[in-house]
Design a protein around this motif. Sequence first.
Motif, PDB file in Angstrom:
ATOM      1  N   LYS A 299      -1.068  12.014   3.540  1.00 48.86           N
ATOM      2  CA  LYS A 299      -1.590  10.739   4.041  1.00 48.86           C
ATOM      3  C   LYS A 299      -2.612  10.103   3.090  1.00 48.86           C
ATOM      4  O   LYS A 299      -3.271   9.138   3.436  1.00 48.86           O
ATOM      5  CB  LYS A 299      -2.213  10.902   5.441  1.00 48.86           C
ATOM      6  CG  LYS A 299      -1.265  11.498   6.469  1.00 48.86           C
ATOM      7  CD  LYS A 299      -0.005  10.663   6.634  1.00 48.86           C
ATOM      8  CE  LYS A 299       0.914  11.182   7.729  1.00 48.86           C
ATOM      9  NZ  LYS A 299       1.594  12.423   7.380  1.00 48.86           N
ATOM     10  N   GLU A 300      -2.716  10.629   1.875  1.00 42.13           N
ATOM     11  CA  GLU A 300      -3.614  10.043   0.888  1.00 42.13           C
ATOM     12  C   GLU A 300      -3.053   8.706   0.408  1.00 42.13           C
ATOM     13  O   GLU A 300      -1.861   8.577   0.115  1.00 42.13           O
ATOM     14  CB  GLU A 300      -3.766  10.989  -0.306  1.00 42.13           C
ATOM     15  CG  GLU A 300      -4.651  10.485  -1.418  1.00 42.13           C
ATOM     16  CD  GLU A 300      -6.130  10.667  -1.131  1.00 42.13           C
ATOM     17  OE1 GLU A 300      -6.936  10.350  -2.011  1.00 42.13           O
ATOM     18  OE2 GLU A 300      -6.469  11.122  -0.021  1.00 42.13           O
ATOM     19  N   VAL A 301      -3.921   7.688   0.309  1.00 42.25           N
ATOM     20  CA  VAL A 301      -3.510   6.410  -0.263  1.00 42.25           C
ATOM     21  C   VAL A 301      -3.404   6.584  -1.775  1.00 42.25           C
ATOM     22  O   VAL A 301      -4.374   6.984  -2.432  1.00 42.25           O
ATOM     23  CB  VAL A 301      -4.505   5.288   0.087  1.00 42.25           C
ATOM     24  CG1 VAL A 301      -4.108   3.996  -0.627  1.00 42.25           C
ATOM     25  CG2 VAL A 301      -4.543   5.067   1.590  1.00 42.25           C
TER      26      VAL A 301
ATOM     27  N   SER B  63      -4.050  10.095  -7.244  1.00 40.26           N
ATOM     28  CA  SER B  63      -4.229   8.789  -6.609  1.00 40.26           C
ATOM     29  C   SER B  63      -4.979   7.856  -7.541  1.00 40.26           C
ATOM     30  O   SER B  63      -5.788   8.299  -8.359  1.00 40.26           O
ATOM     31  CB  SER B  63      -5.012   8.953  -5.298  1.00 40.26           C
ATOM     32  OG  SER B  63      -5.414   7.699  -4.789  1.00 40.26           O
TER      33      SER B  63
ATOM     34  N   GLN C 246       1.349   5.257   0.228  1.00 40.60           N
ATOM     35  CA  GLN C 246       0.660   6.397   0.817  1.00 40.60           C
ATOM     36  C   GLN C 246       1.552   7.631   0.779  1.00 40.60           C
ATOM     37  O   GLN C 246       2.763   7.535   0.987  1.00 40.60           O
ATOM     38  CB  GLN C 246       0.287   6.067   2.265  1.00 40.60           C
ATOM     39  CG  GLN C 246      -0.613   7.068   2.958  1.00 40.60           C
ATOM     40  CD  GLN C 246      -1.041   6.577   4.341  1.00 40.60           C
ATOM     41  OE1 GLN C 246      -0.565   5.560   4.840  1.00 40.60           O
ATOM     42  NE2 GLN C 246      -1.941   7.296   4.967  1.00 40.60           N
ATOM     43  N   ASP C 247       0.966   8.786   0.475  1.00 37.08           N
ATOM     44  CA  ASP C 247       1.706  10.040   0.479  1.00 37.08           C
ATOM     45  C   ASP C 247       2.140  10.345   1.913  1.00 37.08           C
ATOM     46  O   ASP C 247       1.311  10.412   2.821  1.00 37.08           O
ATOM     47  CB  ASP C 247       0.817  11.168  -0.062  1.00 37.08           C
ATOM     48  CG  ASP C 247       1.572  12.468  -0.294  1.00 37.08           C
ATOM     49  OD1 ASP C 247       2.286  12.905   0.622  1.00 37.08           O
ATOM     50  OD2 ASP C 247       1.419  13.056  -1.381  1.00 37.08           O
TER      51      ASP C 247
ATOM     52  N   THR D 202      -1.845   4.192  -4.200  1.00 40.26           N
ATOM     53  CA  THR D 202      -2.035   3.014  -5.034  1.00 40.26           C
ATOM     54  C   THR D 202      -1.820   1.742  -4.219  1.00 40.26           C
ATOM     55  O   THR D 202      -1.299   1.780  -3.107  1.00 40.26           O
ATOM     56  CB  THR D 202      -1.061   3.031  -6.229  1.00 40.26           C
ATOM     57  OG1 THR D 202      -1.436   2.036  -7.179  1.00 40.26           O
ATOM     58  CG2 THR D 202       0.373   2.762  -5.782  1.00 40.26           C
ATOM     59  N   LEU D 203      -2.251   0.639  -4.795  1.00 45.62           N
ATOM     60  CA  LEU D 203      -1.962  -0.687  -4.251  1.00 45.62           C
ATOM     61  C   LEU D 203      -1.213  -1.455  -5.326  1.00 45.62           C
ATOM     62  O   LEU D 203      -1.712  -1.602  -6.449  1.00 45.62           O
ATOM     63  CB  LEU D 203      -3.247  -1.423  -3.886  1.00 45.62           C
ATOM     64  CG  LEU D 203      -3.084  -2.909  -3.523  1.00 45.62           C
ATOM     65  CD1 LEU D 203      -2.261  -3.067  -2.255  1.00 45.62           C
ATOM     66  CD2 LEU D 203      -4.438  -3.582  -3.357  1.00 45.62           C
TER      67      LEU D 203
ATOM     68  N   LEU E  48       3.306  -1.269   4.110  1.00 46.50           N
ATOM     69  CA  LEU E  48       2.876   0.110   3.956  1.00 46.50           C
ATOM     70  C   LEU E  48       4.110   0.939   3.586  1.00 46.50           C
ATOM     71  O   LEU E  48       5.084   0.966   4.326  1.00 46.50           O
ATOM     72  CB  LEU E  48       2.258   0.643   5.249  1.00 46.50           C
ATOM     73  CG  LEU E  48       1.857   2.121   5.253  1.00 46.50           C
ATOM     74  CD1 LEU E  48       0.769   2.386   4.224  1.00 46.50           C
ATOM     75  CD2 LEU E  48       1.400   2.560   6.637  1.00 46.50           C
TER      76      LEU E  48
ATOM     77  N   ILE F  86       0.867  -1.178   0.000  1.00 42.01           N
ATOM     78  CA  ILE F  86       0.000   0.000   0.000  1.00 42.01           C
ATOM     79  C   ILE F  86       0.900   1.223   0.000  1.00 42.01           C
ATOM     80  O   ILE F  86       1.730   1.389   0.891  1.00 42.01           O
ATOM     81  CB  ILE F  86      -0.907   0.014   1.244  1.00 42.01           C
ATOM     82  CG1 ILE F  86      -1.740  -1.266   1.302  1.00 42.01           C
ATOM     83  CG2 ILE F  86      -1.801   1.244   1.254  1.00 42.01           C
ATOM     84  CD1 ILE F  86      -2.316  -1.558   2.668  1.00 42.01           C
TER      85      ILE F  86
ATOM     86  N   ARG G 267      -5.185  17.373   1.428  1.00 46.67           N
ATOM     87  CA  ARG G 267      -5.262  16.349   0.381  1.00 46.67           C
ATOM     88  C   ARG G 267      -5.477  16.970  -0.991  1.00 46.67           C
ATOM     89  O   ARG G 267      -4.817  16.608  -1.972  1.00 46.67           O
ATOM     90  CB  ARG G 267      -6.415  15.384   0.682  1.00 46.67           C
ATOM     91  CG  ARG G 267      -6.513  14.212  -0.306  1.00 46.67           C
ATOM     92  CD  ARG G 267      -7.868  13.532  -0.223  1.00 46.67           C
ATOM     93  NE  ARG G 267      -8.932  14.397  -0.712  1.00 46.67           N
ATOM     94  CZ  ARG G 267      -9.194  14.561  -2.012  1.00 46.67           C
ATOM     95  NH1 ARG G 267      -8.465  13.965  -2.940  1.00 46.67           N
ATOM     96  NH2 ARG G 267     -10.184  15.360  -2.382  1.00 46.67           N
TER      97      ARG G 267
ATOM     98  N   MET H 212       5.404   4.644   2.761  1.00 45.38           N
ATOM     99  CA  MET H 212       5.170   6.080   2.807  1.00 45.38           C
ATOM    100  C   MET H 212       6.155   6.747   1.851  1.00 45.38           C
ATOM    101  O   MET H 212       7.370   6.528   1.959  1.00 45.38           O
ATOM    102  CB  MET H 212       5.366   6.613   4.225  1.00 45.38           C
ATOM    103  CG  MET H 212       4.541   5.905   5.285  1.00 45.38           C
ATOM    104  SD  MET H 212       2.760   6.122   5.075  1.00 45.38           S
ATOM    105  CE  MET H 212       2.568   7.846   5.536  1.00 45.38           C
TER     106      MET H 212
END
Length: 209
Positions: free
Chosen positions: A24-26, A98, A19-20, A28-29, A82, A17, A125, A84
């Motif tokens: 804190k925006e997700v 995103s 995340q910025d 991509t996966l 995760l 995962i 965001r 970051m």
Amino acid sequence: MNIEQIKFDEKGLVPAIVQDAFSKEVLTLAYMNLESLQKSLDSGETWFYSRSRQELWHKGATSGHTQKIASMRYDCDQDAILVMVVPAGPACHTGAYSCFNEVLMGEKAEVATSDRFAIINELERVIAEREKERPEGAYTTYLFEKGVDKILKKVGEEAGEVIIAAKNRDHEELTWEVADLLYHLLVLLREQNLPIDAVLQALEQRHKK
């Protein structure tokens, strides 16, 4: 990070995962195998394994939209990672900030009314999104394209407007001017790659003294 603790699935993959680190925006996966995980750790930028092409890929190798890794963690089951990152551009191949843009339930970017500071998180965001996508005609895009000197000028101007509104004892004017100042301060923090979390932590540390 102990790479030997990671539990890869039967295909030798583990979900990652992304995340910025600031908004804190997700973003991509994606999936990593042992080699791409090691390359990510060694290079400090994200490498993944493409299940469709069955090959390694370095995020941003062709687009220039690389992702500098700020930190990496794995979950309690050791079967998910995760990551970051500090992105150098949009995360999605469509050009979006995103990959998670389609609404399945609820409204996109809905602000929780129970959190009085939720709008700050949402604004942070959106500013991060504008910086990466640079939509034409957006005021935030204009500020980022003009650069730090323009942003600093606006911060100074808005601070002056706050002072004038306060001297006038005009609550409505002061409300709007403070809102403008907060917005431009958030733009400045994004331009400087400084998360608002750091500011909040500084306030907390001062409060404890």
